[in-house]
Motif scaffolding. Sequence first.
Motif, PDB file in Angstrom:
ATOM      1  N   ARG A  50      -4.872   6.171  -2.650  1.00 32.69           N
ATOM      2  CA  ARG A  50      -4.804   4.713  -2.520  1.00 32.69           C
ATOM      3  C   ARG A  50      -4.836   4.309  -1.044  1.00 32.69           C
ATOM      4  O   ARG A  50      -5.509   3.332  -0.667  1.00 32.69           O
ATOM      5  CB  ARG A  50      -3.544   4.166  -3.182  1.00 32.69           C
ATOM      6  CG  ARG A  50      -3.552   4.224  -4.706  1.00 32.69           C
ATOM      7  CD  ARG A  50      -2.358   3.466  -5.270  1.00 32.69           C
ATOM      8  NE  ARG A  50      -2.435   2.047  -4.947  1.00 32.69           N
ATOM      9  CZ  ARG A  50      -1.391   1.217  -4.949  1.00 32.69           C
ATOM     10  NH1 ARG A  50      -0.177   1.686  -5.244  1.00 32.69           N
ATOM     11  NH2 ARG A  50      -1.545  -0.058  -4.657  1.00 32.69           N
ATOM     12  N   PHE A  70       2.628   3.461   1.722  1.00 33.40           N
ATOM     13  CA  PHE A  70       2.016   3.986   0.504  1.00 33.40           C
ATOM     14  C   PHE A  70       2.736   5.237   0.005  1.00 33.40           C
ATOM     15  O   PHE A  70       2.542   5.641  -1.145  1.00 33.40           O
ATOM     16  CB  PHE A  70       0.537   4.307   0.740  1.00 33.40           C
ATOM     17  CG  PHE A  70      -0.379   3.115   0.655  1.00 33.40           C
ATOM     18  CD1 PHE A  70      -1.008   2.785  -0.527  1.00 33.40           C
ATOM     19  CD2 PHE A  70      -0.613   2.327   1.773  1.00 33.40           C
ATOM     20  CE1 PHE A  70      -1.856   1.683  -0.609  1.00 33.40           C
ATOM     21  CE2 PHE A  70      -1.446   1.231   1.710  1.00 33.40           C
ATOM     22  CZ  PHE A  70      -2.067   0.911   0.507  1.00 33.40           C
ATOM     23  N   ASN A  71       3.534   5.878   0.865  1.00 36.54           N
ATOM     24  CA  ASN A  71       4.276   7.052   0.421  1.00 36.54           C
ATOM     25  C   ASN A  71       5.282   6.666  -0.662  1.00 36.54           C
ATOM     26  O   ASN A  71       5.919   5.615  -0.575  1.00 36.54           O
ATOM     27  CB  ASN A  71       5.036   7.670   1.600  1.00 36.54           C
ATOM     28  CG  ASN A  71       4.171   8.542   2.468  1.00 36.54           C
ATOM     29  OD1 ASN A  71       3.879   9.682   2.125  1.00 36.54           O
ATOM     30  ND2 ASN A  71       3.758   7.995   3.606  1.00 36.54           N
ATOM     31  N   PRO A  72       5.451   7.509  -1.685  1.00 34.47           N
ATOM     32  CA  PRO A  72       6.488   7.247  -2.668  1.00 34.47           C
ATOM     33  C   PRO A  72       7.866   7.231  -2.008  1.00 34.47           C
ATOM     34  O   PRO A  72       8.122   7.970  -1.057  1.00 34.47           O
ATOM     35  CB  PRO A  72       6.368   8.433  -3.637  1.00 34.47           C
ATOM     36  CG  PRO A  72       4.986   8.954  -3.450  1.00 34.47           C
ATOM     37  CD  PRO A  72       4.659   8.710  -2.009  1.00 34.47           C
ATOM     38  N   ARG A  78       2.321  11.648  -5.005  1.00 38.99           N
ATOM     39  CA  ARG A  78       1.988  11.497  -3.593  1.00 38.99           C
ATOM     40  C   ARG A  78       0.477  11.630  -3.373  1.00 38.99           C
ATOM     41  O   ARG A  78      -0.108  10.934  -2.537  1.00 38.99           O
ATOM     42  CB  ARG A  78       2.734  12.549  -2.760  1.00 38.99           C
ATOM     43  CG  ARG A  78       2.851  12.167  -1.294  1.00 38.99           C
ATOM     44  CD  ARG A  78       3.713  13.168  -0.535  1.00 38.99           C
ATOM     45  NE  ARG A  78       5.089  13.139  -0.998  1.00 38.99           N
ATOM     46  CZ  ARG A  78       5.995  12.235  -0.622  1.00 38.99           C
ATOM     47  NH1 ARG A  78       5.647  11.273   0.206  1.00 38.99           N
ATOM     48  NH2 ARG A  78       7.220  12.283  -1.082  1.00 38.99           N
ATOM     49  N   ASP A  91      11.120   6.882  -6.261  1.00 36.02           N
ATOM     50  CA  ASP A  91       9.912   7.279  -6.978  1.00 36.02           C
ATOM     51  C   ASP A  91       9.925   8.778  -7.263  1.00 36.02           C
ATOM     52  O   ASP A  91       9.601   9.220  -8.371  1.00 36.02           O
ATOM     53  CB  ASP A  91       8.660   6.933  -6.167  1.00 36.02           C
ATOM     54  CG  ASP A  91       8.469   5.443  -5.985  1.00 36.02           C
ATOM     55  OD1 ASP A  91       8.810   4.685  -6.908  1.00 36.02           O
ATOM     56  OD2 ASP A  91       7.977   5.041  -4.909  1.00 36.02           O
ATOM     57  N   GLN A 115      -1.036   8.358  -4.304  1.00 35.82           N
ATOM     58  CA  GLN A 115      -0.775   7.359  -3.271  1.00 35.82           C
ATOM     59  C   GLN A 115      -1.600   7.626  -2.016  1.00 35.82           C
ATOM     60  O   GLN A 115      -2.035   6.688  -1.339  1.00 35.82           O
ATOM     61  CB  GLN A 115       0.717   7.325  -2.941  1.00 35.82           C
ATOM     62  CG  GLN A 115       1.585   6.739  -4.053  1.00 35.82           C
ATOM     63  CD  GLN A 115       1.186   5.312  -4.373  1.00 35.82           C
ATOM     64  OE1 GLN A 115       0.520   5.051  -5.368  1.00 35.82           O
ATOM     65  NE2 GLN A 115       1.578   4.374  -3.520  1.00 35.82           N
TER      66      GLN A 115
END
Length: 311
Positions: free
Chosen positions: A173, A147-149, A167, A153, A170
């Motif tokens: 999320r 899920f980390n950019p 971040r 990104d 994310q």
Amino acid sequence: MIIATHSGKFHADDVWAVAVLELIFPGCTLIRTRDPELIRQADFAVDVGGIWDPQTGRFDHHQKGFAGARQSGVVYASAGLVWRTHGPRCVALIAEIHAGHAITEEQARDMAYAIDADLVQYLDMSDTGAAKNAPGGYGLSAVISGFNPTWLDEQHAGSVEAAEELRQTQFRRGMEFMTDILINAVKYRVGALHAADQVRNAELLENGRLLFLQNSAMPWATIVRNEMPNVLFVLSYSIAEQRYMLHTVPAAQDSFEARKDLPAVWAGLQDAELAAATGVPDAVFCHNGRFIAAARSFEGALQMARLALLD
């Protein structure tokens, strides 16, 4: 309330820990920072701050001299530290709100301990380096890390502030994903708890060798395996599929070996072919692994069960 955790790349242990606190204390403000003053002012400091003190809401494990570990020897990271303190309360809340059943303090503690053994300890192991991506390249730790950019990104974000905002999004999320996993883990265990008595009191057929359950979704394997040594097959009704299911009974936990298999000649057959092989007009299918079969009527499934018992 304010929850502080570290900025930059996040990991499964801090995502889990914050998700747990958010479930117990909904509406908290999340800040991701390494500013000591902001951390000091927060109600909870997770995976940052250099202090482990549950009484003051401090759950870090990076400080020199930290020696917190389970009785098994698995060292705590922030996921386990928060779960150790707040797990039972979190389980009880989920059971009542999401599963619709109140449970006792003892039951909540037992479920929290089981979830730690099945899941939380592996998040800690991954974070502390005891396991690379416990339990595997697509285990939960690795999935949350995803899920980390990416660097692309961050480059496209155009600024440090924009990258950190991405971040943060994310991280949220990842929290939502982790929350679903936690809620499902509790709901499954609450369901198993309330299913146990129904399984124990279900109707036994064919001289005790066949157990009939009204709902195929009900978890039964542990009770049957541990407490009903004479049961060879379980017959149940699938509400979702509107047909009757015939299941073999696992001989051991996490094993495909059954106390008795379905007949070899049924393997992989469906509809007319299975009807011809069994003599049951409404037979639907038999899995190629011979551990489950189905018929549209109770009478048809019962006839298949009787044939399987004779085989």
